[in-house]
Structure formats: structure tokens, C-alpha cells
Write a protein that holds these residues in place. Structure first.
Motif, PDB file in Angstrom:
ATOM      1  N   SER A 254      -6.021  47.030  69.616  1.00 41.09           N
ATOM      2  CA  SER A 254      -6.915  47.679  70.574  1.00 41.09           C
ATOM      3  C   SER A 254      -8.152  46.861  70.889  1.00 41.09           C
ATOM      4  O   SER A 254      -9.034  47.328  71.609  1.00 41.09           O
ATOM      5  CB  SER A 254      -7.337  49.054  70.029  1.00 41.09           C
ATOM      6  OG  SER A 254      -7.944  48.919  68.758  1.00 41.09           O
TER       7      SER A 254
ATOM      8  N   ASP B 217      -6.172  49.217  75.123  1.00 43.99           N
ATOM      9  CA  ASP B 217      -7.452  49.745  74.655  1.00 43.99           C
ATOM     10  C   ASP B 217      -7.366  51.076  73.932  1.00 43.99           C
ATOM     11  O   ASP B 217      -8.375  51.583  73.455  1.00 43.99           O
ATOM     12  CB  ASP B 217      -8.433  49.857  75.828  1.00 43.99           C
ATOM     13  CG  ASP B 217      -7.901  50.767  76.942  1.00 43.99           C
ATOM     14  OD1 ASP B 217      -6.827  51.369  76.759  1.00 43.99           O
ATOM     15  OD2 ASP B 217      -8.577  50.864  77.989  1.00 43.99           O
ATOM     16  N   SER B 218      -6.164  51.671  73.831  1.00 46.21           N
ATOM     17  CA  SER B 218      -6.089  52.954  73.151  1.00 46.21           C
ATOM     18  C   SER B 218      -4.659  53.271  72.750  1.00 46.21           C
ATOM     19  O   SER B 218      -3.701  52.691  73.277  1.00 46.21           O
ATOM     20  CB  SER B 218      -6.618  54.083  74.053  1.00 46.21           C
ATOM     21  OG  SER B 218      -5.704  54.338  75.118  1.00 46.21           O
TER      22      SER B 218
ATOM     23  N   PRO C 242     -13.102  53.378  65.576  1.00 44.55           N
ATOM     24  CA  PRO C 242     -12.828  52.557  66.766  1.00 44.55           C
ATOM     25  C   PRO C 242     -12.409  53.406  67.967  1.00 44.55           C
ATOM     26  O   PRO C 242     -11.535  54.267  67.857  1.00 44.55           O
ATOM     27  CB  PRO C 242     -11.681  51.643  66.319  1.00 44.55           C
ATOM     28  CG  PRO C 242     -11.756  51.641  64.821  1.00 44.55           C
ATOM     29  CD  PRO C 242     -12.219  53.017  64.455  1.00 44.55           C
ATOM     30  N   ASP C 243     -13.031  53.161  69.089  1.00 41.96           N
ATOM     31  CA  ASP C 243     -12.730  53.895  70.306  1.00 41.96           C
ATOM     32  C   ASP C 243     -11.261  53.723  70.685  1.00 41.96           C
ATOM     33  O   ASP C 243     -10.720  52.621  70.641  1.00 41.96           O
ATOM     34  CB  ASP C 243     -13.625  53.386  71.444  1.00 41.96           C
ATOM     35  CG  ASP C 243     -13.486  54.215  72.701  1.00 41.96           C
ATOM     36  OD1 ASP C 243     -13.328  55.437  72.570  1.00 41.96           O
ATOM     37  OD2 ASP C 243     -13.526  53.634  73.794  1.00 41.96           O
TER      38      ASP C 243
ATOM     39  N   THR D 266     -17.799  56.982  68.428  1.00 39.31           N
ATOM     40  CA  THR D 266     -16.830  55.896  68.528  1.00 39.31           C
ATOM     41  C   THR D 266     -17.538  54.621  68.966  1.00 39.31           C
ATOM     42  O   THR D 266     -18.572  54.675  69.649  1.00 39.31           O
ATOM     43  CB  THR D 266     -15.714  56.232  69.527  1.00 39.31           C
ATOM     44  OG1 THR D 266     -16.269  56.372  70.841  1.00 39.31           O
ATOM     45  CG2 THR D 266     -14.999  57.523  69.129  1.00 39.31           C
TER      46      THR D 266
ATOM     47  N   SER E 213     -16.669  50.256  70.125  1.00 37.05           N
ATOM     48  CA  SER E 213     -15.636  49.316  70.533  1.00 37.05           C
ATOM     49  C   SER E 213     -15.106  48.587  69.303  1.00 37.05           C
ATOM     50  O   SER E 213     -15.743  48.545  68.253  1.00 37.05           O
ATOM     51  CB  SER E 213     -16.197  48.295  71.523  1.00 37.05           C
ATOM     52  OG  SER E 213     -17.111  47.425  70.877  1.00 37.05           O
ATOM     53  N   ASP E 214     -13.938  48.017  69.452  1.00 35.34           N
ATOM     54  CA  ASP E 214     -13.345  47.280  68.343  1.00 35.34           C
ATOM     55  C   ASP E 214     -14.276  46.162  67.880  1.00 35.34           C
ATOM     56  O   ASP E 214     -14.447  45.942  66.685  1.00 35.34           O
ATOM     57  CB  ASP E 214     -11.997  46.696  68.781  1.00 35.34           C
ATOM     58  CG  ASP E 214     -11.123  46.304  67.608  1.00 35.34           C
ATOM     59  OD1 ASP E 214     -10.570  47.208  66.962  1.00 35.34           O
ATOM     60  OD2 ASP E 214     -11.005  45.100  67.326  1.00 35.34           O
TER      61      ASP E 214
ATOM     62  N   GLU F 107     -17.501  46.065  68.073  1.00 37.34           N
ATOM     63  CA  GLU F 107     -18.688  46.617  67.426  1.00 37.34           C
ATOM     64  C   GLU F 107     -18.391  47.189  66.047  1.00 37.34           C
ATOM     65  O   GLU F 107     -19.309  47.456  65.279  1.00 37.34           O
ATOM     66  CB  GLU F 107     -19.295  47.717  68.290  1.00 37.34           C
ATOM     67  CG  GLU F 107     -19.861  47.236  69.612  1.00 37.34           C
ATOM     68  CD  GLU F 107     -20.289  48.391  70.497  1.00 37.34           C
ATOM     69  OE1 GLU F 107     -21.433  48.366  70.984  1.00 37.34           O
ATOM     70  OE2 GLU F 107     -19.478  49.318  70.701  1.00 37.34           O
TER      71      GLU F 107
END
Length: 509
Positions: free
Chosen positions: A46, A229-230, A380-381, A408, A410-411, A413
Motif C-alpha cells: 500500500s 493504496d488500499s 496505515p491508511d 490513519t 500514509s504508509d 508516515e
């Protein structure tokens, strides 16, 4: 589940995560009937955009193909089995009688993907380079082209899976000239695995068959890794035939498998955990550094509800022993630790906090000295199962008078604060031992030698909670120094007596 980040738990948050694989008929993207030349399209994770990083030492940021497809350990250990490991680069290994010397024989006539010979010299170099360096390693010597002798100051019987199955062997002729091994991105990796890099973009990258691979080029000639992304995005692509394989949580597998073209595999092996930066002496900050707060959260969580609502009933029950049951049954001397409490006990959580000097404010939340407990919890989002679990934990903790704020990130972050210790709590999956023995869990996640002060990445281990306990350290050493089952059982019992479920008054919990 292909989530490569290592993690450590301070408080178990839910049952063993549902590790779900889904696979189509591997049809080529052009819609033809398929052949050995078809491109297999798989989930790249992701993290989008995808980092152009194939550094096997950079576990935070390296892409999935780095591990297994390009770089290999000496042996493969089947995590769900107690069977002996399968040789990859390695052919056999043997310990000395006292466990301090490990002699490894590798397979002959192997090559790196650039055509250079792969010899015992590369293996010996790997164990003396970068984050692979063990403070107990005395020497690593290649005695001939296929023999490596590792000598340690302490017995290493129980560390076989870490040494042989979790150390990625690298070519000496490439890495001996790299001084800053952590910042190296290694965009053109030279490995021993079945694939090499063909192309790379921020959205996807492709690996192709390594014609120099010791077992011959693999039948699947190309594998394309797609960044998504998900969980939902990859599930949608899977259902429409635009991707062939994903390793992630799927909330409703029956809806995906109804056509008969897709199958799923649920392996309940890696427990979902709530990790905390717990040790104030090493620089952790926040109310979660108080053992009483962590113990209160532990009993406030309703794991049964989390299992059903966040993990769609696909998860097993967690165990505070950090063993994989029933595989590790012989190491669980205390049956009461077979399963974490499944229901919430808000009254018990309150009693723990009040005994530690906390009182409720007008809003019904606990605090001390005028400062309310408030803990940040992130995941993680796009990891829908983890995101839902975090929300449930926040709600359940609130019912017990503990404020936990779920969010949540970002990956990109997510990884940095975990490794640096600049966090209060996060949700993630704790990788289980590779073999039917929890030694590597206790050594990697709880030994003081496996951690570092806040601000530093614990490169020698995976103890991101900064947990440190001299009793546990001695027990880990004792377990690693023997093959005697009763002795190891006693050592593991020592470690588990420091868990939140069994030592509510200990400062080390």
C-alpha cells in the motif's frame, strides 16, 4: 500477508490476524489462454508511490521483491510447520556440542545474478556486515568455497531460524564498497534469487526470470508488482481480473470467490498488536509509559468484538504468550496464558488505574495530577481491518475512561516514528517465529540487546517498544544456550511472567 515491516507488541489488541491470499487463474493481461510467458500481476503493498529501493537492510522502505525474489536467506523455514527447513543457498548446517560454533555448507556452483560466483566468502561477509552483526559473533570464516564457520561467545542453538532463515545473503563484491548501508537504495540489485529487476516506476515494477538461478529460471518469466493504496482497491482489481494475487485482508472472501475463479487461503499466524513506546528510561514519552495504563488498556479491550467486526470473524484468538498455537503447544507451561481476555472488563481497568493514583474527571476520563490520559493510536491508511480495529479500541477504551485517539497515516508516515520511537501507540502485525519455538519472538521483541534509545533505530533487533528487563534478558540467554526442553520451558515461563496479564504490580510489565 505481505507486510514486510517488523514490529513489536506491548499490548495485544486482537486475535491472530486473518492472513488472506487470493489468486486468480493467472490469466495474462492480454486475455489469452496463458503460458509460461504470462506476466503474473501481484500486489506490491500500500506504499504509493513505490520507493525505488531494493536494499535488504532497509526493511522500512525496501520493496517486496527484495525479499525472496531477489535476495535469499540460507534456508527456508515453513512458519506453520515443525518440519526441518528447506535449503536455499545453504545445503546443510551443524552445531558444535556446546552450541557456540555453527558450520554451514552451501550448495556448490552458485552464481549471483551478475554472473559472479556465489561462495562461502559472501556468506561469511554477510554475517559481519551492517545490521547483521551479532554482538556475540566472535568470527565468521569461509574455510573453503562452500563451508562457513560461525563462532559465537554464547550458544546459539535456539537462534537457528534467525541466523539461517532471516539473514539475507548479499554479494561481497558489491556491498564491501558501500559504507552507509542504511541510506543505500540499491536500485540495480544483484542477488541470488529467481528474479532480477526488469523495469521500475512509482506505480509498478517488474521482475524477470534470473537465467543464472541455481535451480534454473522459474517457469513464470515475469512478475509485475502493482502499488495499490488500499485493501479495497486491490480487492476490486482482483474481482475484475486485473490483478492475479494479493496478500491482504479481505473482509468478505465469499463475495470474491463466488465465481469459482478465485481462491483464498486464511493463515492465522501473525497476531495483530497494539505496539507502544513503553520505556521512559530510553526516552519514550506519554501516559502509555506507565505500566498501569497499559494494563488497564489490556483488560478494557473487547477482542471478541474486534475479531468479528474488524476482521470479519476470520481471525483466531490471541495469546499473551506470543506463541503460535497449537504449533508451539509444548512451550506453553501455563494454560491460563493460552488466550488473552476476550471480553472487556471496564471495572477491572478502572481498578488498576485507581490503584495507581488515577482519578476520573467530570467527563468520566481518568487522569493524574490534573492531566487526563490521552494516547495517540495510528494505523496505515487503507488497511481497512486495522483502521476499523483502531476505531473499536478507541471506543472500548473510552467506555473504561481511557481516551485513545485513533487516526490513519500514509504508509510513508507510519514507519519513521515506529523505528525512531517517536510515537505513543500504533496498530500492526507482529511476525511470528519461523520455527515451532518462540525464542526469536522473545529475543527480537523483548531482549534489551534488540532495542535502542528513542531517536535511534534498533538495528540489532526489532524491539520497537524499547522494552528492557534484566530478568527477561537472562531468560533469553538461558533459552538460547540449550536444547533441553525443560530448561527452555522454564526460561520461557520467566519471560511470560512479565506479561501484563500475569504481573500487574511489576514495573517491567
Amino acid at each position: 500477508m505481505i507486510r514486510t515491516r517488523r514490529s513489536v507488541a506491548a499490548v495485544l489488541a486482537a486475535g491472530a490476524t486473518a492472513v488472506t491470499l487470493a489468486l486468480t487463474g493467472c490469466a495474462p493481461s492480454d486475455g489469452s489462454s496463458g503460458s509460461g510467458d504470462a506476466v503474473l500481476r501481484v500486489w506490491a503493498g500500500s506504499a504509493t508511490p513505490i520507493n525505488h529501493n531494493f536494499n535488504p537492510f532497509a526493511v522500512d522502505t525496501a520493496v517486496h521483491a527484495t525479499y525472496g525474489a531477489i535476495y535469499e536467506p540460507l534456508f527456508f523455514f515453513n512458519q506453520l510447520s515443525a518440519e526441518p527447513p528447506t535449503g536455499l543457498i545453504g545445503e546443510s548446517y551443524e552445531y558444535s556440542e556446546d552450541g557456540t560454533t555453527l558450520t554451514i555448507t552451501i550448495k556448490p556452483d552458485q552464481q549471483w545474478s551478475d554472473g559472479e560466483p556465489l561462495t562461502a566468502e559472501d556468506v561469511a561477509f554477510t554475517f559481519t556486515y551492517g545490521s547483521n552483526v551479532d554482538e556475540q559473533l566472535v568470527s565468521a570464516e569461509a574455510t573453503d568455497e562452500t563451508t562457513v564457520v560461525l563462532t559465537y561467545s554464547e550458544p546459539k542453538f535456539t537462534a537457528a531460524s534467525l541466523i539461517l532463515g532471516a539473514t539475507w545473503i548479499v554479494p561481497k563484491h558489491i556491498w564491501e564498497d558501500i559504507d552507509d548501508f542504511m541510506s543505500e537504495t540499491n536500485p540495480e540489485p544483484v542477488g541470488s534469487g529467481p528474479y532480477t529487476v526488469k523495469s521500475f516506476t512509482e506505480a509498478a515494477y517488474t521482475v524477470e526470470a534470473n537465467e543464472l538461478f541455481r535451480d534454473g529460471a522459474p517457469a513464470v518469466k515475469e512478475v509485475q508488482y502493482l502499488g495499490l493504496d488500499s485493501n479495497q482497491s486491490s480487492q476490486d482489481l482482483l474481482a475484475t481480473g486485473k490483478i492475479d494475487w494479493v496478500g491482504q485482508f479481505i473482509a468478505n472472501p465469499d463475495a470474491v470467490t463466488g465465481s469459482g475463479e478465485i481462491s483464498t487461503l486464511n493463515q492465522q499466524q501473525d497476531p495483530t498488536v497494539m505496539i507502544t513506546c513503553a520505556n521512559a528510561e530510553l526516552g519514550c514519552e506519554g501516559p502509555q509509559t506507565d505500566p498501569a495504563v497499559r494494563q488497564a488498556i489490556n483488560v478494557a479491550i473487547d477482542r471478541a468484538t474486534i475479531r468479528e467486526k474488524a476482521f470479519a470473524g476470520l481471525a483466531g484468538e490471541a495469546t499473551p504468550s506470543f506463541t503460535l498455537q497449537p504449533r508451539d503447544e509444548q512451550w506453553l507451561s501455563d494454560p491460563s496464558l493460552a488466550t488473552s481476555p476476550q471480553e472487556s472488563d471496564a471495572a477491572e481497568a478502572g481498578a488498576i488505574l485507581e490503584a495507581a493514583g488515577y482519578t476520573k474527571d467530570a467527563d468520566g476520563f481518568y487522569g493524574k495530577d490534573g492531566v487526563a490520559i490521552e494516547i495517540d493510536l495510528f494505523s496505515p491508511d487503507g488497511w481497512t481491518d486495522y483502521n476499523d480495529a483502531a476505531k473499536l479500541i478507541s471506543e472500548q477504551a473510552a467506555e473504561a475512561g481511557i481516551r485513545i485517539n485513533a487516526r490513519t497515516v500514509s504508509d510513508a508516515e507510519y514507519w519513521t516514528p515506529i523505528s525512531a520511537g517517536d510515537f505513543q501507540s500504533a496498530l500492526y502485525g507482529l511476525t511470528q517465529s519461523l520455527v515451532a519455538d518462540p525464542y526469536s519472538n522473545y529475543s527480537e521483541y523483548f531482549a534489551g540487546t534488540s532495542t535502542a534509545p528513542v531517536g535511534e533505530d534498533p538495528l540489532a533487533g526489532q524491539n520497537y517498544s524499547r522494552y528492557s528487563n534484566p530478568v527477561v534478558d537472562q531468560a533469553v540467554l538461558a533459552a538460547g544456550a540449550t536444547q533441553d526442553v525443560p530448561t527452555k520451558q522454564a526460561a520461557y515461563a520467566q519471560i511470560r511472567r512479565r506479561s501484563p496479564a500475569t504481573c500487574p504490580t511489576s514495573p517491567w510489565c
